[in-house]
Design a protein around this motif. Structure first.
Motif, short mmCIF file in Angstrom:
data_model
loop_
_atom_site.label_atom_id
_atom_site.label_comp_id
_atom_site.label_asym_id
_atom_site.label_seq_id
_atom_site.Cartn_x
_atom_site.Cartn_y
_atom_site.Cartn_z
N SER A 162 22.18 17.45 39.72
CA SER A 162 21.72 15.93 39.09
C SER A 162 22.30 14.81 40.05
O SER A 162 21.81 13.91 40.43
N PHE A 163 23.62 14.76 39.99
CA PHE A 163 24.63 13.85 40.63
C PHE A 163 24.16 13.39 42.22
O PHE A 163 24.24 12.55 42.45
N VAL A 164 24.47 14.39 42.94
CA VAL A 164 24.18 14.96 44.17
C VAL A 164 23.50 15.47 44.46
O VAL A 164 22.68 14.34 45.93
N VAL A 165 22.46 16.69 44.80
CA VAL A 165 21.87 16.61 45.46
C VAL A 165 20.34 15.99 45.23
O VAL A 165 19.28 15.44 46.20
N LYS A 166 20.38 15.07 43.84
CA LYS A 166 19.00 14.87 43.90
C LYS A 166 19.45 12.86 43.18
O LYS A 166 19.17 12.18 42.22
N ARG A 167 20.45 12.93 43.27
CA ARG A 167 20.88 11.20 43.21
C ARG A 167 20.09 10.37 43.55
O ARG A 167 20.04 9.24 43.28
N SER A 168 19.41 10.78 44.84
CA SER A 168 17.90 9.09 45.07
C SER A 168 17.29 8.89 43.81
O SER A 168 16.79 8.19 43.42
N ASP A 169 17.71 10.31 42.91
CA ASP A 169 16.66 9.44 41.32
C ASP A 169 16.73 8.56 40.43
O ASP A 169 16.12 8.21 39.78
N TRP A 170 18.64 8.48 40.58
CA TRP A 170 19.12 8.15 40.04
C TRP A 170 18.71 6.29 39.78
O TRP A 170 18.66 6.23 41.58
N TRP A 171 17.99 5.42 39.04
CA TRP A 171 17.66 4.16 39.16
C TRP A 171 16.76 3.61 40.22
O TRP A 171 15.58 2.82 40.52
N GLN A 172 15.52 5.23 40.40
CA GLN A 172 14.61 5.09 40.72
C GLN A 172 13.14 5.80 39.83
O GLN A 172 11.94 5.21 39.39
N GLY A 173 14.03 7.12 39.15
CA GLY A 173 13.00 7.56 38.17
C GLY A 173 14.29 7.40 37.15
O GLY A 173 13.52 8.15 35.91
N ILE A 174 14.94 7.58 37.19
CA ILE A 174 16.47 7.46 35.30
C ILE A 174 16.57 5.97 35.53
O ILE A 174 17.49 5.49 36.22
N ARG A 175 16.10 5.67 34.28
CA ARG A 175 17.30 4.16 34.51
C ARG A 175 18.20 4.15 32.89
O ARG A 175 17.94 5.09 31.95
N PRO A 176 19.62 4.37 33.36
CA PRO A 176 20.05 4.58 31.45
C PRO A 176 20.48 3.55 31.45
O PRO A 176 20.93 2.45 32.00
N MET A 177 20.99 3.68 30.09
CA MET A 177 20.99 2.31 29.82
C MET A 177 22.52 2.70 28.23
O MET A 177 22.05 3.50 27.48
N ILE A 178 23.27 1.83 28.14
CA ILE A 178 24.42 2.32 27.50
C ILE A 178 23.82 2.43 25.85
O ILE A 178 23.72 0.58 25.52
N PHE A 179 24.41 3.18 25.22
CA PHE A 179 24.20 2.38 23.23
C PHE A 179 25.63 2.07 23.02
O PHE A 179 25.67 1.96 21.69
N GLY A 180 26.01 3.36 22.86
CA GLY A 180 27.86 3.59 21.83
C GLY A 180 28.42 2.51 22.42
O GLY A 180 29.05 2.31 23.81
N HIS A 181 28.54 1.07 21.82
CA HIS A 181 29.38 0.00 21.77
C HIS A 181 30.79 0.79 22.31
O HIS A 181 31.87 0.25 22.62
N ALA A 182 31.12 1.65 21.58
CA ALA A 182 32.94 3.05 21.79
C ALA A 182 32.97 2.84 23.27
O ALA A 182 33.39 2.69 24.04
N MET A 183 31.47 3.77 23.92
CA MET A 183 31.54 3.82 26.11
C MET A 183 32.22 3.09 26.15
O MET A 183 32.84 2.68 27.15
N TYR A 184 31.01 1.38 25.79
CA TYR A 184 31.22 -0.47 26.68
C TYR A 184 33.01 -0.57 26.24
O TYR A 184 34.03 -0.73 27.12
N GLU A 185 34.11 -0.14 25.60
CA GLU A 185 34.89 -0.46 24.94
C GLU A 185 36.27 0.14 26.09
O GLU A 185 36.84 -0.31 26.92
N MET A 186 35.97 1.17 26.06
CA MET A 186 36.55 2.71 26.88
C MET A 186 36.64 2.67 27.91
O MET A 186 37.10 2.43 29.29
N ALA A 187 35.35 1.73 28.72
CA ALA A 187 34.73 1.44 30.77
C ALA A 187 35.68 0.14 30.64
O ALA A 187 35.89 0.32 31.97
N THR A 188 36.71 -0.59 29.49
CA THR A 188 37.04 -1.45 30.26
C THR A 188 38.54 -1.07 30.99
O THR A 188 39.15 -1.68 31.66
N ALA A 189 38.71 0.61 30.67
CA ALA A 189 39.74 0.64 30.77
C ALA A 189 39.66 2.63 30.87
O ALA A 189 40.16 2.58 30.79
N PRO A 190 38.84 2.58 32.02
CA PRO A 190 37.91 4.01 32.55
C PRO A 190 39.39 5.02 32.53
O PRO A 190 40.00 4.30 33.67
#
Length: 272
Positions: A162-190
């Motif tokens: 998914s992430f390497v071989v078919k990487r070009s699909d991301w943001w073309q056929g796959i649109r990720p959206m974060i819903f969990g606010h704890a994920m955003y919080e922890m991403a301040t110091a990834p």
């Protein structure tokens, strides 16, 4: 095969710093939607209510909850007010999720109340645990028809495919959206080890190119429908682990294929 110790400790940044957000691609949607680059200090409830655009709810200082005495979910349900702690990353991101997904957030609150009415506050049902898991850690993966196969690839931990071989699909056929606010919080110091829970939904062809506001509004309605009518959160095929820093464009180090060789982070599927 490369292995790196997975970090599990997290400390949020001690002070407001807008460059933490504008310099991290994982926050691109928030920066575009809420003009975070122009904020010299913590956004207070007044500004948060402006961003909510006259929604059915409003944000209030957390002192209102302390004075009221009711449980957090009960207070929100009864008053349509969201208690928000000052100068707090967790509550700040929680408020932005309310702005982006108002229908879904209100539904989760209603479902919590229904479960509390049936089981009481102390006994947490399976559904309440799932509601909390999605609320804190959920990432919605919007799949266009040409990219449906990625749901199974990710469920089976086929990270390379998914992430390497078919990487070009991301943001073309796959649109990720974060819903969990704890994920955003922890991403301040990834940190390596940061893992979310993926929920897959089907979207129309071309969705990945939709304007930001239209895309979030569509997903909010779609999530509301599926959670209310299809018990999607209780589906074992949903809320599967997703190494957040592996999502293309969300972490600069994943531009090299070797990043995905860390099997402590990108773990293979356990045999049944």
């Amino acid at each position: 095969m490369q292995k790196t110790e997975v970090k599990i400790r997290f400390t949020p940044p001690p002070a407001w710093c807008s460059t933490l957000l504008t310099g991290n691609p994982l926050f691109n949607d928030l920066c575009r939607q809420f003009n975070l680059a122009g904020q010299p200090q913590w956004p207070g409830v007044t500004l948060l209510n402006q961003w909510a655009q006259n929604a059915a709810f409003r944000f209030v200082d957390n002192d209102a909850l302390a004075e009221d005495g009711r449980y957090y979910e009960e207070y929100i349900y009864a008053t349509q007010c969201i208690p928000t702690r000052k100068d707090n990353w967790h509550d700040f991101f929680g408020a932005l999720i309310w702005c982006l997904f108002p229908k879904t957030k209100a539904l989760l609150n209603q479902l919590h109340i229904a479960e509390i009415a049936q089981h009481g506050l102390k006994q947490r049902s399976k559904l309440r645990n799932k509601l909390t898991l999605f609320d804190e850690c959920g990432v919605v993966l919007c799949l266009e028809p040409a990219a449906f196969e990625h749901a199974e690839l990710l469920r089976q931990h086929q990270w390379q495919q998914s992430f390497v071989v078919k990487r070009s699909d991301w943001w073309q056929g796959i649109r990720p959206m974060i819903f969990g606010h704890a994920m955003y919080e922890m991403a301040t110091a990834p940190f390596i080890g940061l893992t979310s829970k993926a929920l897959f939904i089907e979207v129309p062809a071309g969705f990945s190119q939709w304007p930001l506001t239209a895309a979030y509004s569509f997903v909010d309605v779609k999530l509301h429908e599926q959670i209310a009518n299809e018990a999607v959160l209780l589906d074992n095929q949903q809320l599967t682990p997703l190494p957040l820093l592996g999502v293309p464009r969300w972490y600069n180090d994943n531009e090299t294929a070797g990043f995905y060789h860390n099997t402590d982070y990108f773990r293979p599927k356990r045999p049944r």
